[in-house]
Design a protein around this motif. Structure first.
Motif, short mmCIF file in Angstrom:
data_model
loop_
_atom_site.label_atom_id
_atom_site.label_comp_id
_atom_site.label_asym_id
_atom_site.label_seq_id
_atom_site.Cartn_x
_atom_site.Cartn_y
_atom_site.Cartn_z
N ILE A 17 0.83 -1.21 0.00
CA ILE A 17 0.00 0.00 0.00
C ILE A 17 0.86 1.26 0.00
O ILE A 17 0.52 2.27 -0.62
N ASP A 18 2.02 1.22 0.66
CA ASP A 18 2.90 2.38 0.74
C ASP A 18 3.32 2.85 -0.66
O ASP A 18 3.39 4.06 -0.92
N VAL A 59 -0.10 13.89 -2.44
CA VAL A 59 -0.53 14.61 -1.23
C VAL A 59 -0.31 16.11 -1.40
O VAL A 59 -1.14 16.92 -0.98
N GLY A 60 0.80 16.49 -2.04
CA GLY A 60 1.10 17.91 -2.18
C GLY A 60 0.06 18.67 -2.96
O GLY A 60 -0.34 19.77 -2.57
N VAL A 86 -1.98 6.04 5.50
CA VAL A 86 -2.23 7.38 4.96
C VAL A 86 -1.64 8.44 5.89
O VAL A 86 -1.04 9.42 5.42
N GLY A 87 -1.75 8.24 7.19
CA GLY A 87 -1.16 9.18 8.13
C GLY A 87 0.33 9.31 7.95
O GLY A 87 0.90 10.41 8.03
N ARG A 88 0.99 8.19 7.68
CA ARG A 88 2.43 8.20 7.45
C ARG A 88 2.77 8.97 6.17
O ARG A 88 3.73 9.74 6.13
N ALA A 89 1.94 8.78 5.12
CA ALA A 89 2.17 9.47 3.86
C ALA A 89 1.94 10.97 4.00
O ALA A 89 2.71 11.79 3.47
N ALA A 143 4.89 12.42 5.97
CA ALA A 143 6.11 12.51 5.17
C ALA A 143 6.03 13.69 4.21
O ALA A 143 7.01 14.42 3.99
N ALA A 144 4.85 13.92 3.61
CA ALA A 144 4.69 15.04 2.67
C ALA A 144 4.83 16.38 3.36
O ALA A 144 5.34 17.35 2.78
#
Length: 319
Positions: free
Chosen positions: A162-163, A180-181, A309-312, A315-316
């Protein structure tokens, strides 16, 4: 929980998925009198970018064995006293595993081998044998069936990570992904087709669970996952965590197939990714039942969509 009663050697331990598997095995620890080692090249072992990770692992008791993976003598020496070999080799090195497994078969101590099977199920149905990205893994399985008789092998089939699925890859945005950006998503078809995923940290957790349950794992192809979700559910989770509505576009699956064909015709390195995304959209990551429970893992033991999703998002925000 009890430590692992094996001496374990890991190939590809510093790679994209290998670092998650190595970290999980080190956290589980080897029992007294056993060791955990990685086999790597001298250039990797001395690479300044790898030093923080390797130093952390060495402080946890990791042994680093350097050598040439194509040198039978180097590999044979590395196998001395080893009970279990875990391969985390990447797509470009998969065929090298036939020699590694044959050397394991001829060794005095290796009993159990995990080929690098983490990812899409290469024997999901009758059509799987024709998918181009599956060919090298299929050759490894055929070699094991025909040539390996003593060493037990375990295929840990995790489905897509998924990552990595969350990435919107430049040049092939049509195959799907998330940015995300720019708060932008691209989904295949309606985005409501379910896909089974495993997070990369959970791959490590599942390898450890297999090591803890040899009677359920040895000689098996285990189908395991973190969770099942849809591309649109992922969009909604991103919207929830970012607090804004995202722009979502939709790619008909026939357009994905057409792009996939073009990429293979051009020998593009992105062709395999396009094929895999199409396979996932077609539902070939779904099972009536996974083997998580056989390995002692329930839904509460795995990461959730919210976690990933929280990790992504986190990171963004640091970019």
């Amino acid at each position: 929980m009890a430590s692992l009663p094996f001496s374990i050697l890991i190939f590809g331990g510093t790679g994209a998925i290998g670092k998650h598997i190595t970290s999980a095995i080190l956290s589980a620890k080897a029992s007294s009198g056993h060791s955990i080692s990685i086999f790597t090249s001298e250039s990797t072992a001395s690479n300044p970018d790898k030093q923080p990770l390797l130093s952390t692992w060495k402080s946890q008791g990791l042994r680093i064995i350097t050598g040439d993976i194509s040198d039978a003598d180097d590999v044979t020496r590395a196998y001395e006293g080893v009970d279990v070999v875990v391969s985390c080799l990447g797509r470009n090195s998969l065929l090298a595993q036939t020699d590694l497994i044959k050397l394991a078969e001829n060794s005095a101590t290796v009993q159990w081998f995990f080929p690098s099977e983490y990812g899409t199920d290469i024997e999901y149905d009758a059509s799987s044998k024709d998918e181009k990205p599956h060919q090298n893994k299929l050759k490894v399985r055929e070699f094991i069936r025909n040539e390996i008789h003593r060493v037990q092998c375990t295929y840990l089939v995790t489905g897509p990570y998924i990552d990595m699925y969350l990435s919107l890859v430049p040049g092939v945005e049509a195959i799907g992904g998330y940015d995300v950006g720019s708060r932008k998503a691209v989904v295949v078809n309606s985005g409501d087709d379910a896909v089974g995923f495993t997070s990369m940290p959970d791959v490590g957790k599942l390898v450890v669970a297999a090591l803890r349950n040899p009677s359920e794992a040895k000689g098996k192809a285990l189908k395991v996952q973190s969770f099942v979700t849809t591309p649109m559910e992922i969009v909604r989770e991103f919207e929830k965590q970012t607090g804004v509505e995202w722009t979502t576009s939709y790619t008909p699956i026939q357009e994905v197939r057409d792009l996939e064909k073009q990429l293979w015709e051009k020998s593009s390195p992105l062709a395999a990714l396009a094929t895999l995304r199409r396979i996932w959209a077609e539902g070939r990551t779904l099972y009536e039942q996974t083997d998580n429970k056989k390995l002692g893992l329930g839904p509460g033991d795995m990461e959730t969509l919210s976690d990933v999703v929280g990790r992504a998002v986190g990171a963004a925000s640091k970019l």
